[in-house]
Write an enzyme that holds these catalytic residues in place. Structure first.
Site, PDB file in Angstrom:
ATOM      1  NE  ARG A 113      -7.735  -1.669  -9.538  1.00  0.00           N
ATOM      2  CZ  ARG A 113      -7.568  -2.486  -8.511  1.00  0.00           C
ATOM      3  NH1 ARG A 113      -8.188  -3.649  -8.487  1.00  0.00           N
ATOM      4  NH2 ARG A 113      -6.792  -2.152  -7.490  1.00  0.00           N
TER       5      ARG A 113
ATOM      6  CD  GLU B 296      -5.916   7.270   6.097  1.00  0.00           C
ATOM      7  OE1 GLU B 296      -6.818   7.886   5.486  1.00  0.00           O
ATOM      8  OE2 GLU B 296      -5.671   6.069   5.893  1.00  0.00           O
TER       9      GLU B 296
ATOM     10  CE  LYS C  23      -4.816   5.585  -1.634  1.00  0.00           C
ATOM     11  NZ  LYS C  23      -4.321   5.462  -3.015  1.00  0.00           N
TER      12      LYS C  23
END
Length: 572
Positions: free
Chosen positions: A291, A200, A116
């Protein structure tokens, strides 16, 4: 062209891939563990190979075994589905090294989005908006704490290698930061063997909006609009819909273009999803799933596109079947995930044999993606999601009506499911009006639980079921059985003890010619009913309604239009 395909997965997604592949004339090869020897995906495939013991770490996650089976069965390609090895760059590389097509993106794209932190850095360079935060390599506690203070609380600590809500902690106060950091790192290490985190800004009530993209091998990429995945429990999605309710078309276009920019930045090929948080008409990149997504059917419903077909065609070297201008939104679709779990006990997974199964009738408005049938067993070895129920119509309001009707007719006993929870959820006024955010579940906890009156009704229904069966047996063995509406022991009293979860209830029953009088605590209820198969027509204190009851030994499952519950007879 792909002529022979191995599906490196199980359950509903394996069944769903096989369905499209067979329509395209592709020979399908399944794999199965000891636990899945008689599973539905094995029965649907043209052939199947044993891959190992029940534990996925010894079967569905063993790359060498799967590649060996692929070579033995002489397949052209492998479709990984989602979960398991679907976002494993080593698996994609192993396919390439053995001249097998991987139905997914290049390994380099998987690696780019695997972390990430690295993904956020890439998105910054591609001018895709990201949340204020820290995603650097320095993981010292003091620096992370300082960065959190700089961002401003509340903040979200998130495992960089994570997913499914694991390794995540919301921190509202500076004094709670270090303990939350330790917990997030510990969980991340256990789940992903990696304890690196990012921090974050935590948005209080954002919407979770994701964009479906598909790219081919010739540099063409399109977005197939958005899905709203805001309704989540512990960061796990349970309801998804497309298009997002009350969504500005100009924002849709901006987010679609940003999603394409994200895909192009990593040389993406195949189907993928870019996930964003939306707050006050601003959107921020969260992550990319390299995916097929669980919720892809809602996109298929509103676009008329079979995403698995597109995946197979793109992987086989064909160009995208449609351009961006040719893609249009038609109607509204909603998906709910059916989990084998117990909502009344913190959603713990529920295992066991499916004793009774009644599925909704499918149509152009109702689709069911499932991998189970009556008599199958649900194991602790795999994800508790057992099916997906998807509905569609021209308007959201009518789609919700289809969903409510389908859920009412979807009956499963032998295991506990979240179906009753979903029934209550979609009757919430905020859901019906489309006012969704990621705190929807938290804000409606009380109304999503069984009420006291529903529990009482369940007790009375089961008592009626037990007493009626007892009376019928007595009548059959009695010489007076030809006399109707007459009981030798009229007004006789009987006590039945039932357990709901961890609470025991005593009900005193008095038998009368046309009804039973039932006493629970300080209240009395007049109860009667007629049974037609497993369906009961019930009257409780003048309130007439229908319910279905299934019984196994001393366990009873009750299904009505407004609630489900399970009770145990402990009278013996």
């Amino acid at each position: 062209m792909i002529k022979r395909l191995l599906i490196a997965n199980r359950g509903e997604i394996a069944c769903r891939i096989i369905k499209t592949a067979k329509q395209l004339g592709i020979h399908c090869v399944a794999i199965y563990s000891d636990e899945d020897r008689h599973a539905q995906h094995v029965k649907l495939a043209n052939e199947a190979y044993h891959v190992g013991p029940a534990a996925s770490a010894q079967s569905y996650l063993v790359i060498d075994k799967i590649i060996s089976i692929a070579k033995k069965s002489q397949v052209d390609a492998i479709h990984p589905g989602y979960g398991f090895l679907s976002e494993n760059a080593n698996f994609a590389n192993a396919c390439q090294e053995n001249a097998i097509i991987f139905v997914g993106p290049p390994a380099s794209a998987i690696e780019s989005m695997g972390s990430k932190s690295a993904a956020k850095t890439l998105m910054e360079k591609a001018n895709v908006p990201i949340l204020p935060g820290y995603h650097g390599d320095d993981q010292t506690e003091s620096l992370l704490h300082a960065e959190a203070k700089k961002i401003g609380f509340p903040v979200l600590i998130k495992a960089t290698a994570g997913g499914g809500g694991k390794g995540m902690r919301i921190v509202n106060e500076s004094t709670d930061f270090l303990s939350a950091l330790e917990a997030a790192k510990r969980e991340s290490k256990k789940s992903f063997n990696d304890d690196q985190v990012l921090i974050e800004k935590f948005l209080q009530s954002p919407r979770h909006i994701e964009i479906q993209i598909v790219a081919d091998q010739f540099g063409q990429c399109v977005y197939l609009f958005e899905r709203d995945c805001s309704i989540q429990r512990r960061q796990q999605k349970i309801v998804e819909e497309a298009p997002a309710p009350h969504f500005d078309p100009s924002l849709r276009k901006k987010m679609g273009e940003a999603a394409i920019a994200a895909a192009n930045a990593i040389g993406y090929v195949g189907a993928g999803t870019i996930e964003f948080l939306v707050w006050d008409d601003q959107f921020y990149f969260m992550e990319m799933n390299t995916r097929l997504q669980v919720e892809h059917p809602v996109t298929e419903f509103i676009t008329g596109v079979d995403l698995v077909e597109w995946q197979l065609k793109v992987a086989g070297g064909e160009s995208l079947p449609l351009s961006q201008d040719q893609l249009k939104i038609n109607g509204h679709a909603i998906e709910v995930r059916i989990y084998a779990e117990d909502p009344e006990h913190h959603f713990l997974p529920s295992t066991g044999k499916i004793e009774f199964l009644q599925e909704p009738i499918t149509s152009q408005h109702v689709r069911l993606d499932t991998g189970i049938q009556q008599g199958d067993s649900v194991s602790l070895h795999y994800d508790p999601m057992i099916a997906k129920l998807i509905v569609w119509d021209q308007s959201r309001e009518v789609s919700v009506m289809h969903l409510a009707s389908a859920l009412k007719s979807y009956l499963i006993s032998g295991i506990k499911t979240n179906i009753p929870y979903l029934q209550k959820l979609i009757t919430e006024p905020d859901f019906y009006s489309g006012h969704l955010d990621t705190h929807f579940i938290d804000n409606h906890q009380v109304s999503l639980s069984l009420t006291e009156s529903e529990i009482i009704y369940g007790l009375l229904i089961v008592c009626l079921y037990i007493q009626t069966n007892t009376d019928n047996q007595n009548i059959i063995s009695s010489p007076w059985s030809t006399l109707k509406n007459w009981r030798l022991n009229s007004h006789a009293k009987r006590m039945i003890e039932l357990r709901h979860n961890d609470v025991c209830h005593q009900i005193i029953i008095e038998s009368y010619p046309d009804f039973y009088l039932m006493h629970h605590q300080d209240n009395s209820y007049q109860v009667s009913g007629n049974q037609v198969g497993q369906q009961w027509q019930l009257i409780i204190d003048g309130h007439q309604f229908n319910a279905t009851i299934t019984a196994k030994a001393d366990s009873y499952s009750i299904f009505s239009d407004t609630f489900w519950m399970e009770l145990h007879d402990i009278s013996h």
